[in-house]
Write an enzyme that holds these catalytic residues in place. Structure first.
Site, PDB file in Angstrom:
ATOM      1  N   ASP A  61      -1.182   1.213  -3.810  1.00  0.00           N
ATOM      2  CA  ASP A  61      -2.087   0.195  -4.367  1.00  0.00           C
ATOM      3  C   ASP A  61      -3.429   0.779  -4.769  1.00  0.00           C
ATOM      4  O   ASP A  61      -4.343   0.056  -5.152  1.00  0.00           O
ATOM      5  CB  ASP A  61      -2.271  -0.975  -3.391  1.00  0.00           C
ATOM      6  CG  ASP A  61      -3.134  -0.639  -2.197  1.00  0.00           C
ATOM      7  OD1 ASP A  61      -3.186   0.541  -1.797  1.00  0.00           O
ATOM      8  OD2 ASP A  61      -3.762  -1.565  -1.642  1.00  0.00           O
ATOM      9  N   ASP A 109      -2.430   6.288  -3.375  1.00  0.00           N
ATOM     10  CA  ASP A 109      -1.317   5.610  -2.725  1.00  0.00           C
ATOM     11  C   ASP A 109      -0.855   4.462  -3.609  1.00  0.00           C
ATOM     12  O   ASP A 109      -1.366   4.276  -4.719  1.00  0.00           O
ATOM     13  CB  ASP A 109      -1.694   5.149  -1.315  1.00  0.00           C
ATOM     14  CG  ASP A 109      -2.744   4.051  -1.301  1.00  0.00           C
ATOM     15  OD1 ASP A 109      -3.455   3.890  -2.317  1.00  0.00           O
ATOM     16  OD2 ASP A 109      -2.869   3.356  -0.276  1.00  0.00           O
ATOM     17  N   SER A 141       0.812  -1.212   0.000  1.00  0.00           N
ATOM     18  CA  SER A 141       0.000   0.000   0.000  1.00  0.00           C
ATOM     19  C   SER A 141       0.850   1.269   0.000  1.00  0.00           C
ATOM     20  O   SER A 141       1.586   1.530  -0.939  1.00  0.00           O
ATOM     21  CB  SER A 141      -0.956  -0.044   1.203  1.00  0.00           C
ATOM     22  OG  SER A 141      -1.906   0.967   1.147  1.00  0.00           O
ATOM     23  N   ASP A 143      -5.943   2.169  -3.179  1.00  0.00           N
ATOM     24  CA  ASP A 143      -7.205   2.054  -2.442  1.00  0.00           C
ATOM     25  C   ASP A 143      -7.528   3.343  -1.697  1.00  0.00           C
ATOM     26  O   ASP A 143      -8.618   3.489  -1.145  1.00  0.00           O
ATOM     27  CB  ASP A 143      -7.208   0.840  -1.493  1.00  0.00           C
ATOM     28  CG  ASP A 143      -6.160   0.919  -0.394  1.00  0.00           C
ATOM     29  OD1 ASP A 143      -5.344   1.856  -0.406  1.00  0.00           O
ATOM     30  OD2 ASP A 143      -6.156   0.021   0.470  1.00  0.00           O
TER      31      ASP A 143
END
Length: 455
Positions: free
Chosen positions: A249, A247, A107, A251
């Site tokens: 990833d 960010d 992440s 999400d």
């Protein structure tokens, strides 16, 4: 955190470690893949088929290969989606014949970290208890049953599913009527990097892209939501009306206005919540964590919209949304879940929904920050050796009751033990800063007294 089975290495967002050490070596990744496959088999899935994606970290290919090998060795099959946002894997799992999903990503963390998280067949994150069950299989060699030679699974090319996810986002963005103003997009050199240019290709006001050239080691480096100042500076330099940052990833999403001021998850919930209500798509209300500013409740109450509070963590946001019947929820950090569109936080989708909402509500983006007049907040971290003992002490309970009486109707106070450090966090909020600090002082004194008396 709500009580459940104890987990040893799964945290709030899967398993994380330094790449190529600890849990993020190929061997544990392979065992995790096998354990997840066997977990699905125990739930009655005869031959699990799992969608697997990753972000742009150099260690991602290595760990994904190991994870998919573990899936195949336990008698499951994996579809290799390649580099794709976490919400893309969720979307693919939910819309196709998959029994689960897995993402290799850490992440917002730096490139030297990596992680593995699992999703169910509907694209939702697993429960704490599910993760504890996977750990049990992982740790117990006797339970880790590998497939007979004729039952070994396979790995297939799943690149077509990236196009499917991109196509769904394109359908949402094409509904925006006003695209006449300039914007800046920061992809954090992460999973969104290959998606943003095609997605925003029709934006008439012009788009400046930054952080969309990943090299395996620059993910989140001075870009993305954890370095929002980079986006703010570029927005001001370019004279843009809005900046959007993700960010690693994808999400999470944070925004900034033309003056470089951050528009966080609270502001996005305020805007998107009102828009969904106008469309009759809101459900019971908006879900926010205990850390969201009280002004969010005040402003939404003016529109007759209820706010439901939950513990910090996106899985608790989702649990509350499903329990209360709300269709949007999120955190200040920019993790927004809009259930009409996605089953997990989706930075690309949430940013597009914000753009749709400001157009249809006739919002002036440049005035949102000052109109969202936040209550003053204070957060104090108290170092303690035994969090449970201090939290259950009579001195602290009495002080909490006194602080709550002091703030009644004018603010709120929270006492939270840290999940990862020997700290108790005192959080207070009120329009009256003096009152807020008095409540925090009461709690701080009580905790110090309790520490001394139990020392």
């Amino acid at each position: 955190m709500p009580e459940g089975k104890k987990r040893q290495f799964f945290g709030t967002d899967g398993v994380r470690d330094i790449a190529n050490s600890g849990m993020m070596r190929p061997e544990p990744a392979m065992r995790l893949g096998a354990a997840y496959t066997l977990f699905l088999k125990k739930q009655g899935v005869e031959h699990p088929v799992i969608a697997v994606g990753r972000d742009t970290r150099r260690s991602g290919e290595m760990l994904q290969s190991a994870l998919m090998s573990g899936i195949a060795s336990a008698g499951g099959s994996a579809a290799d989606l390649g580099v794709i946002p976490t919400p893309g894997v969720s979307s693919v799992a939910a819309r196709n014949k998959f029994d689960g999903g897995a993402v290799i990503s850490a992440s917002h963390n730096p490139a030297e970290y990596n992680g593995i998280k699992f999703l169910d067949g509907n694209g939702f994150k697993l429960t704490d208890d599910d993760e504890a069950d996977i750990e049990e299989l992982f740790l117990n060699e006797k339970h880790l049953r590998f497939a007979a030679p004729t039952e070994i699974g396979g790995v297939s090319d799943g690149s077509e599913y990236r196009e499917q996810y991109a196509g769904l986002l394109k359908e949402v963005i094409k509904e925006i009527e006003d695209t006449s103003y300039p914007i800046v997009i920061d992809a954090a050199n992460g999973a969104a990097s290959a998606f943003v240019e095609p997605l925003f290709s029709g934006w008439r006001g012009g788009v400046t892209f930054i952080g969309n050239n990943p090299d395996g080691v620059n993910i989140n480096r001075e870009v993305g939501v954890t370095h929002i100042g980079t986006l703010a500076s570029e927005v001001i330099r370019r004279g843009a009306s809005l900046g959007i940052a993700y960010d690693g990833d994808t999400d999470r999403v944070l925004l900034c206005d033309s003056r470089g001021r951050t528009l966080d998850g609270d502001i996005m919930l305020w805007v998107i919540g009102r828009w969904l209500a106008k469309r009759g798509m809101l459900g019971a209300g908006v879900t926010a964590t205990v850390m969201s500013n009280m002004v969010l409740e005040d402003l939404l109450a003016e529109e007759g919209i209820k706010v439901f509070r939950c513990p910090v963590g996106d899985r608790y946001v989702l649990d509350t949304m499903r329990r209360e019947g709300g269709r949007i929820g999120g955190e200040q950090s920019g993790h927004i879940i809009a259930l009409e569109y996605a089953n997990t936080g989706d930075g690309l989708c949430s940013g597009i929904l914000f753009l749709k909402a400001v157009t249809e509500l006739g919002e002036d983006i440049s005035t949102l920050a000052e109109r969202f007049e936040r209550y003053p907040q204070v957060l104090r971290n108290m170092k303690v050796d035994d969090k449970e003992r201090i939290m259950s002490s009579s001195e602290v309970a009495a002080a909490a009751a006194e602080a709550e009486r002091l703030l009644a109707g004018r603010g709120r106070m929270l006492l939270r033990p840290s999940g990862t450090e020997p700290l108790i966090r005192i959080f207070a909020e009120s329009h009256d800063a003096e009152l807020m600090n008095s409540a925090a002082d009461i709690m701080e004194a009580a905790i110090k007294k309790a520490v001394a008396s139990h020392g």
